[in-house]
Motif scaffolding. Structure first.
Motif, mmCIF file in Angstrom:
data_model
loop_
_atom_site.group_PDB
_atom_site.id
_atom_site.type_symbol
_atom_site.label_atom_id
_atom_site.label_comp_id
_atom_site.label_asym_id
_atom_site.label_seq_id
_atom_site.Cartn_x
_atom_site.Cartn_y
_atom_site.Cartn_z
ATOM 1 N N GLY A 437 0.816 -1.214 0.000
ATOM 2 C CA GLY A 437 0.000 0.000 0.000
ATOM 3 C C GLY A 437 0.848 1.261 0.000
ATOM 4 O O GLY A 437 0.542 2.227 -0.698
ATOM 5 N N ILE A 438 1.925 1.247 0.780
ATOM 6 C CA ILE A 438 2.814 2.420 0.846
ATOM 7 C C ILE A 438 3.482 2.661 -0.502
ATOM 8 O O ILE A 438 3.512 3.789 -1.017
ATOM 9 C CB ILE A 438 3.860 2.220 1.954
ATOM 10 C CG1 ILE A 438 3.188 2.244 3.330
ATOM 11 C CG2 ILE A 438 4.941 3.290 1.881
ATOM 12 C CD1 ILE A 438 4.090 1.794 4.461
ATOM 13 N N LYS A 439 4.021 1.591 -1.101
ATOM 14 C CA LYS A 439 4.702 1.732 -2.392
ATOM 15 C C LYS A 439 3.725 2.140 -3.494
ATOM 16 O O LYS A 439 4.071 2.935 -4.379
ATOM 17 C CB LYS A 439 5.406 0.426 -2.754
ATOM 18 C CG LYS A 439 6.590 0.103 -1.853
ATOM 19 C CD LYS A 439 7.193 -1.253 -2.190
ATOM 20 C CE LYS A 439 8.356 -1.579 -1.272
ATOM 21 N NZ LYS A 439 8.925 -2.926 -1.530
ATOM 22 N N GLU A 595 -6.039 7.854 12.739
ATOM 23 C CA GLU A 595 -6.879 8.682 11.867
ATOM 24 C C GLU A 595 -6.279 8.774 10.468
ATOM 25 O O GLU A 595 -6.998 8.756 9.464
ATOM 26 C CB GLU A 595 -7.034 10.079 12.476
ATOM 27 C CG GLU A 595 -8.065 10.954 11.795
ATOM 28 C CD GLU A 595 -9.459 10.334 11.797
ATOM 29 O OE1 GLU A 595 -10.170 10.502 10.787
ATOM 30 O OE2 GLU A 595 -9.819 9.674 12.788
ATOM 31 N N GLU A 596 -4.961 8.865 10.405
ATOM 32 C CA GLU A 596 -4.279 8.891 9.099
ATOM 33 C C GLU A 596 -4.526 7.587 8.340
ATOM 34 O O GLU A 596 -4.750 7.596 7.120
ATOM 35 C CB GLU A 596 -2.780 9.107 9.306
ATOM 36 C CG GLU A 596 -2.416 10.503 9.811
ATOM 37 C CD GLU A 596 -0.961 10.589 10.271
ATOM 38 O OE1 GLU A 596 -0.220 9.606 10.059
ATOM 39 O OE2 GLU A 596 -0.583 11.617 10.851
ATOM 40 N N LEU A 597 -4.468 6.469 9.047
ATOM 41 C CA LEU A 597 -4.733 5.181 8.409
ATOM 42 C C LEU A 597 -6.188 5.077 7.958
ATOM 43 O O LEU A 597 -6.492 4.472 6.928
ATOM 44 C CB LEU A 597 -4.408 4.040 9.370
ATOM 45 C CG LEU A 597 -2.921 3.818 9.696
ATOM 46 C CD1 LEU A 597 -2.764 2.777 10.793
ATOM 47 C CD2 LEU A 597 -2.155 3.393 8.451
ATOM 48 N N GLN A 598 -7.097 5.681 8.733
ATOM 49 C CA GLN A 598 -8.517 5.640 8.395
ATOM 50 C C GLN A 598 -8.788 6.355 7.081
ATOM 51 O O GLN A 598 -9.611 5.909 6.262
ATOM 52 C CB GLN A 598 -9.334 6.301 9.518
ATOM 53 C CG GLN A 598 -10.838 6.245 9.330
ATOM 54 C CD GLN A 598 -11.403 4.850 9.522
ATOM 55 O OE1 GLN A 598 -11.115 4.184 10.515
ATOM 56 N NE2 GLN A 598 -12.188 4.374 8.565
ATOM 57 N N SER A 600 -6.515 6.940 4.714
ATOM 58 C CA SER A 600 -5.593 6.542 3.646
ATOM 59 C C SER A 600 -6.166 5.370 2.859
ATOM 60 O O SER A 600 -7.198 4.803 3.198
ATOM 61 C CB SER A 600 -4.235 6.158 4.243
ATOM 62 O OG SER A 600 -4.332 4.916 4.915
ATOM 63 N N ASP A 601 -5.431 4.988 1.814
ATOM 64 C CA ASP A 601 -5.813 3.839 0.994
ATOM 65 C C ASP A 601 -4.982 2.601 1.314
ATOM 66 O O ASP A 601 -4.975 1.631 0.552
ATOM 67 C CB ASP A 601 -5.639 4.184 -0.496
ATOM 68 C CG ASP A 601 -6.548 5.332 -0.922
ATOM 69 O OD1 ASP A 601 -7.659 5.416 -0.372
ATOM 70 O OD2 ASP A 601 -6.137 6.118 -1.790
ATOM 71 N N LYS A 608 -10.276 -1.768 7.766
ATOM 72 C CA LYS A 608 -10.317 -0.556 8.595
ATOM 73 C C LYS A 608 -11.160 -0.736 9.850
ATOM 74 O O LYS A 608 -11.079 0.074 10.773
ATOM 75 C CB LYS A 608 -10.834 0.623 7.778
ATOM 76 C CG LYS A 608 -9.815 1.141 6.766
ATOM 77 C CD LYS A 608 -10.328 2.336 5.985
ATOM 78 C CE LYS A 608 -9.259 2.824 4.999
ATOM 79 N NZ LYS A 608 -9.722 3.979 4.190
ATOM 80 N N HIS A 609 -11.934 -1.803 9.911
ATOM 81 C CA HIS A 609 -12.732 -2.044 11.116
ATOM 82 C C HIS A 609 -11.845 -2.310 12.330
ATOM 83 O O HIS A 609 -12.261 -2.052 13.470
ATOM 84 C CB HIS A 609 -13.677 -3.233 10.898
ATOM 85 C CG HIS A 609 -14.812 -2.921 9.951
ATOM 86 N ND1 HIS A 609 -15.675 -1.855 10.147
ATOM 87 C CD2 HIS A 609 -15.221 -3.531 8.805
ATOM 88 C CE1 HIS A 609 -16.573 -1.833 9.167
ATOM 89 N NE2 HIS A 609 -16.310 -2.832 8.332
#
Length: 711
Positions: A437-439, A595-598, A600-601, A608-609
């Motif tokens: 996901g990061i890449k 919150e950033e992870l929520q 993000s993609d 996300k749960h």
């Protein structure tokens, strides 16, 4: 031609570092360990010089010959202190304590078992094979001691390159450091009688071993405490404080090894561990940063030179014969079998102690028992001792050189392959998913930026096809979709990483005290032990420390003790408050990360749960700590006010540091001009710390004053 012999040591050092730099670049994407490459170059240089290839250049021949004839004590006293201290300084103390029991098992009874088995093998060879009849038990056990100890120089260098599990690498690292010390001690029990440095028959070997280890441990600890006492009381720059530590590391090794005749390795190991555990939180952040960079550079230089040097010494000094080579192969195979048998014998205990030990890890532990510079140094000491028969000296040198060569060229080069085969460096599927996901996010942002660049008139003439080739590669899809539990544990580990970074930041800025920093980091280490399976609100050590005020509440309710107790425990309350506020700051940063992870993609909608579970864990931490701090404010108002005052002072100084850093970043203030400003802040911070340390005397005066008033 002008004589340049006085420049030979300098030219050799420069040449070795140039070779090392080139080799490091060439092997960057290779599976061959850097240290093995250096060793191979040293062997090649020695062989070429020995066969007369360098005769056309007398200065080069003289230089290589001077390396081949280097005194073993120079290797021991020049390089070993750097490598031992750096290895001890970089150890994770929490992991080291958990692996200490297993490392000690391997380093003491394990080494003795291997030493006895190796000694028995050489005595048997002496009785069976012609030309080896001089091998008696003292000589065989002396060789067994020097060859059974895994070498920290080789092991540490390999583990740093392979990026193995921190727990497992710490176990191997700790074993190599500890059995390095015990190996030298056992070696000296037999060697001392021939070298004139002791009498092995005067005392029991067991008692002498215990005495040497005990004296070395106490000496290393005391010298470290003296050094810390000194450098924390001189308000000086990091170069001076670091210089004191460097000199003290060498002094510890030389004093223990040369003057007192005990183990310099054990003394220096204890010295380094004490500096790390006690000293790091007390030293200024810039001192720790400077030390880490400086010792990393020193270690790189020492590793580069020592492996080239050992290769040259082996190629120049060792005499080859086919009969000895056959015995060498037998010893090499048996050493690996002895080590495996020793580990299997201790395995029932090791799998239940500390982090435990899996069967796959025991295989790597067996195969990763490398020998290197230290064994060669001890073998050279034997070769320079006339009291030992000449055939024994030459055979010990040959066997040691051969074992060093084989373990570095065979074991070290195949360890990565073996780790892969055994699945010990496989990345969890949840981590692969996060990395993907990061890449992907980086790739997507880069593509959008490239589209904006193509629309700029000023860049209209660019070769966009060529530019696009410099985009990061399209990441490969992860092989497996991780389950919910795997995602949960992986995100917990990411949260802990954020906590560790935040904790270090607020400590560096002076927002929390060293004690709070150490307790917070220890609580993180406890959670890391469970690989994300424990909830984030499992903070027993933090809340257990903070809840110790219950007894104070009981004493406070006694009216005649109320004022005295409130005053007496104000520093304790201040420490709890400082720890609690730092903890809350860190937890709020956790919520920001979630919150950033929520938004993000990086995670799918279903994944996300798990963030809701993590928010509840973090919120529980904040609520419980805020409740505890409010209780302190009500129960101990004077102490609480004192804590607030200290906190305000720290926040004020922290803000001033941030202002100066911002001015430096904006180019308004130079680094040089900022130094006196930072020193001024440090002086005021030291003044605050000194004020806190004088609490005991103040308390006693207050108690006397209170008792007089009541009389």
């Amino acid at each position: 031609m002008e004589d340049i012999s006085f420049l030979i040591p300098l030219l050799l050092t420069i040449g070795g570092l140039v070779i090392g730099a080139l080799l490091k670049s060439l092997l960057k994407h290779s599976r061959i360990p850097y240290t093995v490459g250096l060793f191979a170059i040293g062997l090649a240089l020695g062989l070429l010089n020995r066969t007369g290839v360098f005769d056309f250049w007398p200065n080069l021949t003289e230089a290589v010959d001077s390396v081949a004839n280097i005194h073993p004590d120079l290797i021991l006293y020049l390089f070993l202190p750097i490598l031992i201290f750096d290895a001890a300084y970089e150890l994770n103390l929490h992991i080291f304590k958990k692996t200490l029991a297993n490392a000690t098992l391997l380093a003491v009874p394990g080494l003795i078992i291997c030493m006895l088995l190796t000694g028995a093998l050489l005595v048997t060879v002496g009785h069976v094979v012609p030309g080896f009849g001089s091998w008696t038990w003292p000589f065989a056990l002396m060789f067994g001691a020097l060859i059974s100890a895994t070498d920290p120089v080789a092991v540490v260098a390999l583990l740093h390159e392979l990026k193995t599990s921190k727990r497992f690498s710490t176990l191997v690292d700790a074993e190599s450091l500890l059995n390095d010390g015990t190996g030298i001690v056992c070696f000296m029990l037999f060697f001392g009688a021939y070298a004139g440095t002791g009498d092995s028959a005067s005392t029991s070997p067991v008692l002498e071993f215990i005495q040497v280890v005990s004296i070395s441990t106490v000496l290393g600890f005391l010298l470290a405490r003296i050094v810390l006492w000194f450098i924390t009381r001189i308000n000086s720059e990091e170069m001076i404080q670091n210089s004191v530590i460097i000199l003290s590391a060498y002094l510890t090794f030389i004093l223990s090894q040369y003057y007192l005749g005990v183990s310099g390795v054990i003394a220096l190991l204890v010295f380094g561990l004490t500096i790390t555990y006690v000293g790091k939180p007390r030293l200024k952040p810039q001192v720790n940063t400077f030390m880490e960079s400086f010792w990393e550079l020193l270690t790189y230089i020492a590793n580069t030179l020592i492996f080239i040097l050992v290769g040259i010494v082996i190629a120049e000094k060792v005499d080859f014969s086919w009969s000895s080579f056959a015995i060498l192969l037998l010893i090499y195979v048996c050493l690996n079998l002895f080590r495996f048998a020793m580990i299997m014998l201790l395995y029932p205990l090791m799998k239940r102690m500390g982090y435990g030990l899996s069967k796959r890890e025991s295989v790597i532990l067996t195969w990763g028992g490398l020998r290197g510079a230290l064994g060669m140094t001890l073998a050279l000491m034997v070769s320079y001792t006339p009291a030992i028969p000449e055939d024994i000296r030459s055979q010990i040198l040959f066997f040691t050189a051969g074992i060093v060569t084989l373990t570095l060229c065979v074991n070290a080069t195949t360890t990565r392959w073996l780790l892969n085969k055994l699945g010990l460096i496989q990345v969890p599927s949840a981590r692969l998913m996060m990395d993907y996901g990061i890449k992907s996010s980086i790739r997507e942002n880069s593509e959008k930026y490239l589209e904006r660049l193509e629309k700029r008139e000023a860049l209209a003439g660019s070769n966009w096809k060529k530019v696009s080739k410099y985009l990061t590669e399209v990441p490969q899809d992860p092989p497996h979709t991780p389950g919910t539990h795997a995602v949960l544990t992986e995100i917990r580990l990411r949260v802990l990483d954020r906590e560790k970074a935040t904790c270090r930041t607020i400590y560096d800025e002076g927002i929390i005290k060293p004690m709070s920093f150490r307790r917070l980091m220890n609580s993180l280490d406890e959670l890391y032990d469970h690989d994300g399976t424990y909830p984030l609100n499992y903070r027993n050590s933090i809340f257990r420390y903070c809840h110790r005020t219950a007894i104070l509440n009981k004493l406070r309710k006694r009216s005649f003790l109320q004022d005295t107790m409130s005053f007496y425990f104000r520093e304790r309350i201040a420490s709890i408050y400082d720890l609690g506020r730092g903890f809350i700051i860190i937890q709020k940063e956790d919520l920001k990360l979630l919150e950033e992870l929520q938004t993000s993609d990086l995670l799918s909608k279903e994944q996300k749960h798990v963030l809701d579970t993590l928010r509840q864990e973090v919120s529980h931490n904040i609520q419980e700590m805020e409740s505890l701090i409010n209780e302190l404010a009500e129960s101990f108002p004077r102490a609480y006010r004192h804590a607030l005052t200290q906190k305000s002072i720290r926040m004020l100084l922290s803000n001033e540091r941030r202002q100066i850093r911002q001015l430096i970043s904006n180019g308004i203030l130079s680094e040089k001009d900022a130094e006196p400003l930072f020193e001024s802040i440090d002086e005021r911070a030291d003044k605050l710390n000194r004020f806190q340390n004088t609490t005991t005397g103040t308390v006693l005066r207050h108690l006397l004053k209170t008792s007089k008033e009541k009389q």
